[in-house]
Write a protein that holds these residues in place. Structure first.
Motif, mmCIF file in Angstrom:
data_model
loop_
_atom_site.group_PDB
_atom_site.id
_atom_site.type_symbol
_atom_site.label_atom_id
_atom_site.label_comp_id
_atom_site.label_asym_id
_atom_site.label_seq_id
_atom_site.Cartn_x
_atom_site.Cartn_y
_atom_site.Cartn_z
ATOM 1 N N VAL A 9 75.875 4.500 -36.902
ATOM 2 C CA VAL A 9 74.792 5.498 -36.901
ATOM 3 C C VAL A 9 75.243 6.771 -36.189
ATOM 4 O O VAL A 9 75.015 7.881 -36.681
ATOM 5 N N VAL A 54 77.725 8.656 -38.462
ATOM 6 C CA VAL A 54 77.039 9.338 -39.562
ATOM 7 C C VAL A 54 76.328 10.590 -39.057
ATOM 8 O O VAL A 54 76.336 11.637 -39.717
ATOM 9 N N ASP A 55 75.740 10.514 -37.888
ATOM 10 C CA ASP A 55 75.071 11.685 -37.320
ATOM 11 C C ASP A 55 76.051 12.833 -37.105
ATOM 12 O O ASP A 55 75.739 14.002 -37.397
ATOM 13 N N GLN A 80 72.277 0.139 -43.766
ATOM 14 C CA GLN A 80 72.009 1.168 -44.774
ATOM 15 C C GLN A 80 70.548 1.617 -44.737
ATOM 16 O O GLN A 80 70.249 2.818 -44.781
ATOM 17 N N GLU A 137 68.524 1.427 -42.206
ATOM 18 C CA GLU A 137 68.304 2.143 -40.945
ATOM 19 C C GLU A 137 68.691 3.613 -41.077
ATOM 20 O O GLU A 137 67.957 4.516 -40.649
ATOM 21 N N ILE A 138 69.839 3.856 -41.691
ATOM 22 C CA ILE A 138 70.294 5.244 -41.862
ATOM 23 C C ILE A 138 69.441 5.966 -42.895
ATOM 24 O O ILE A 138 69.048 7.133 -42.696
ATOM 25 N N GLN A 139 69.134 5.300 -43.989
ATOM 26 C CA GLN A 139 68.296 5.911 -45.025
ATOM 27 C C GLN A 139 66.950 6.351 -44.439
ATOM 28 O O GLN A 139 66.435 7.425 -44.760
ATOM 29 N N LEU A 168 66.316 7.425 -41.594
ATOM 30 C CA LEU A 168 66.427 8.613 -40.743
ATOM 31 C C LEU A 168 66.225 9.899 -41.540
ATOM 32 O O LEU A 168 66.021 10.961 -40.952
ATOM 33 N N ALA A 185 73.071 12.706 -45.368
ATOM 34 C CA ALA A 185 73.349 11.273 -45.498
ATOM 35 C C ALA A 185 72.156 10.528 -46.078
ATOM 36 O O ALA A 185 71.475 9.781 -45.366
ATOM 37 N N CYS A 238 72.272 8.028 -47.976
ATOM 38 C CA CYS A 238 72.682 6.635 -47.754
ATOM 39 C C CYS A 238 71.839 5.654 -48.571
ATOM 40 O O CYS A 238 71.293 4.690 -48.033
#
Length: 226
Positions: free
Chosen positions: A139, A142-143, A180, A182-184, A186, A191, A193
């Motif tokens: 995470v 990706v940030d 995936q 979790e990132i989506q 955000l 991203a 994702c």
């Protein structure tokens, strides 16, 4: 069996896996991994209806892309990408599946003349023999990629251990799926994702059950010639 028959068998397996999880098989993309076959066999795969070709060697990708230049193909670089080799491949691929460090992101940013669709590679099982980030670092990584406007993080990629332990394989894939999501959630502009690149010849059915949207199939689809 030939490529067409192999493809039908794999699609049937995909269909069964999707039905078990009440998902549409249209959401699963089949990548033919052509490292061990010729340009001619790769062409046979495309003519059999396969739209995605994956290579983990730059020389192989460039040779096959030139040979198939008149056919509609999406090109995936799925191997470890050395920073110094980015300049050789960046304009020839639609997807990179092995983004796992900022030095590589910097080189993609420097060399690309467009937005490049990338998968962040995650070493879920933390195997010494595999590349990729540990789950706990993904995470934050990706940030940091928000500073690279020529990189679009379309999803995550992993490889499960080569084992008969189905529970372990499933755990690796389900962990990547949760990451995936979790990132989506955000809702990062750089991203989205939405994709998961996971599953190979020996474990793709499990990967599809756990949410794979791209599976990478070599020998059981196109065979092995060298």
């Amino acid at each position: 069996m030939g490529i067409k028959e192999n493809k039908e068998h794999i699609f049937n397996e995909i269909q069964r896996a999707c039905q078990k999880k009440n998902r549409s098989s249209k959401g699963v993309n089949l990548i033919a991994v052509t490292k061990y076959v010729s340009n001619e066999t790769t062409k046979d795969a495309v003519l059999a209806g396969i739209e995605h070709i994956g290579e983990n060697r730059i020389e192989g990708l460039l040779s096959k892309k030139e040979f198939l230049k008149d056919l509609p193909v999406k090109w995936h670089f799925i191997g470890t990408l050395q920073t110094r080799k980015v300049k050789d491949v960046i304009e020839h691929v639609d997807y990179i599946h092995s983004l796992d460090r900022l030095s590589l992101a910097s080189e993609i940013q420097k060399r690309a003349d467009r937005t490049v669709s990338c998968f962040v590679q995650v070493n879920v099982a933390e195997e010494d023999s595999k590349h990729g980030l540990p789950v706990k670092d993904v995470v934050a990584f990706v940030d940091k990629l928000k500073d690279y406007d020529r990189i679009q993080v379309v999803g995550l990629m992993t490889m499960a251990p080569f084992t008969e332990d189905e529970t372990l394989i499933r755990n690796v894939f389900s962990t990547l799926k949760q990451l995936q999501l979790e990132i989506q959630n955000l809702k990062l502009v750089h991203a989205p994702c939405t994709e998961l690149s996971m599953g190979m010849s020996n474990d793709f059915s499990i990967a599809v059950e756990e949410g794979a949207t791209f599976i990478r199939i070599g020998t059981s689809l196109v065979g092995k010639e060298f």
